[in-house]
Design a protein around this motif. Structure first.
Motif, short mmCIF file in Angstrom:
data_model
loop_
_atom_site.label_atom_id
_atom_site.label_comp_id
_atom_site.label_asym_id
_atom_site.label_seq_id
_atom_site.Cartn_x
_atom_site.Cartn_y
_atom_site.Cartn_z
N VAL A 1 9.68 19.08 48.41
CA VAL A 1 10.24 20.30 48.98
C VAL A 1 11.28 20.88 48.02
O VAL A 1 11.31 22.08 47.77
CB VAL A 1 10.86 19.99 50.37
CG1 VAL A 1 11.63 21.16 50.91
CG2 VAL A 1 9.77 19.55 51.34
N ARG A 2 12.11 20.02 47.45
CA ARG A 2 13.15 20.46 46.51
C ARG A 2 12.54 21.08 45.26
O ARG A 2 12.97 22.13 44.80
CB ARG A 2 14.06 19.30 46.13
CG ARG A 2 15.09 19.68 45.07
CD ARG A 2 16.01 18.54 44.70
NE ARG A 2 16.91 18.30 45.82
CZ ARG A 2 17.18 17.10 46.31
NH1 ARG A 2 16.62 16.02 45.80
NH2 ARG A 2 18.01 16.96 47.31
N GLU A 3 11.53 20.42 44.69
CA GLU A 3 10.89 20.91 43.46
C GLU A 3 10.25 22.28 43.67
O GLU A 3 10.20 23.09 42.74
CB GLU A 3 9.82 19.93 42.99
CG GLU A 3 10.36 18.63 42.46
CD GLU A 3 9.28 17.59 42.22
OE1 GLU A 3 9.47 16.79 41.29
OE2 GLU A 3 8.26 17.57 42.95
N LEU A 4 9.78 22.54 44.88
CA LEU A 4 9.16 23.83 45.18
C LEU A 4 10.18 24.89 45.59
O LEU A 4 9.81 26.02 45.90
CB LEU A 4 8.10 23.66 46.28
CG LEU A 4 6.88 22.85 45.83
CD1 LEU A 4 6.06 22.42 47.03
CD2 LEU A 4 6.05 23.66 44.87
N LYS A 5 11.45 24.50 45.60
CA LYS A 5 12.54 25.40 45.94
C LYS A 5 12.42 26.00 47.35
O LYS A 5 12.77 27.15 47.58
CB LYS A 5 12.67 26.50 44.89
CG LYS A 5 13.03 25.94 43.52
CD LYS A 5 13.24 27.02 42.51
CE LYS A 5 13.66 26.58 41.16
NZ LYS A 5 13.34 25.33 40.62
N VAL A 6 11.90 25.17 48.26
CA VAL A 6 11.85 25.56 49.66
C VAL A 6 13.27 25.45 50.20
O VAL A 6 13.95 24.46 49.96
CB VAL A 6 10.88 24.66 50.46
CG1 VAL A 6 10.92 24.98 51.94
CG2 VAL A 6 9.46 24.82 49.91
N ARG A 7 13.72 26.47 50.89
CA ARG A 7 15.11 26.52 51.36
C ARG A 7 15.21 26.26 52.86
O ARG A 7 14.22 26.35 53.59
CB ARG A 7 15.70 27.89 51.07
CG ARG A 7 15.74 28.21 49.62
CD ARG A 7 16.33 29.57 49.40
NE ARG A 7 16.30 29.87 47.97
CZ ARG A 7 16.67 31.00 47.48
NH1 ARG A 7 17.06 31.99 48.26
NH2 ARG A 7 16.63 31.21 46.18
#
Length: 83
Positions: A69-75
């Motif tokens: 989730v972090r790598e995909l920059k999901v906020r």
């Protein structure tokens, strides 16, 4: 931030799910978690056999299931779709 709140829309059953996830969670893990949640909510086990994908609800961009989730920059507060 330790956890993110996401809204997941599943058009095949026209339902939204609010989930709390770790930023380190891989998208394939999130997908498996959603399959379990939907199976409990709707008594449907068909999704586990499908090749469902997670995508951004606004742009339609399909997420790489091997990324976190972090790598995909999901906020926090992001809206995703399970297709």
């Amino acid at each position: 931030m330790n956890e993110l709140f996401l809204q997941i829309y599943v058009p095949s059953i026209t339902k939204n799910f609010d989930v709390k996830v770790s930023p380190n969670l891989r998208m394939y893990e999130l997908r498996a978690m959603l399959f379990d949640l939907i199976s409990l909510e709707c008594n449907i086990d068909l999704l586990k056999k499908s090749n469902a994908v997670l995508c951004d609800k606004e742009t339609g961009a399909i997420f790489n299931i091997n990324m976190s989730v972090r790598e995909l920059k999901v906020r926090n507060g992001s809206s995703l779709m399970l297709l």
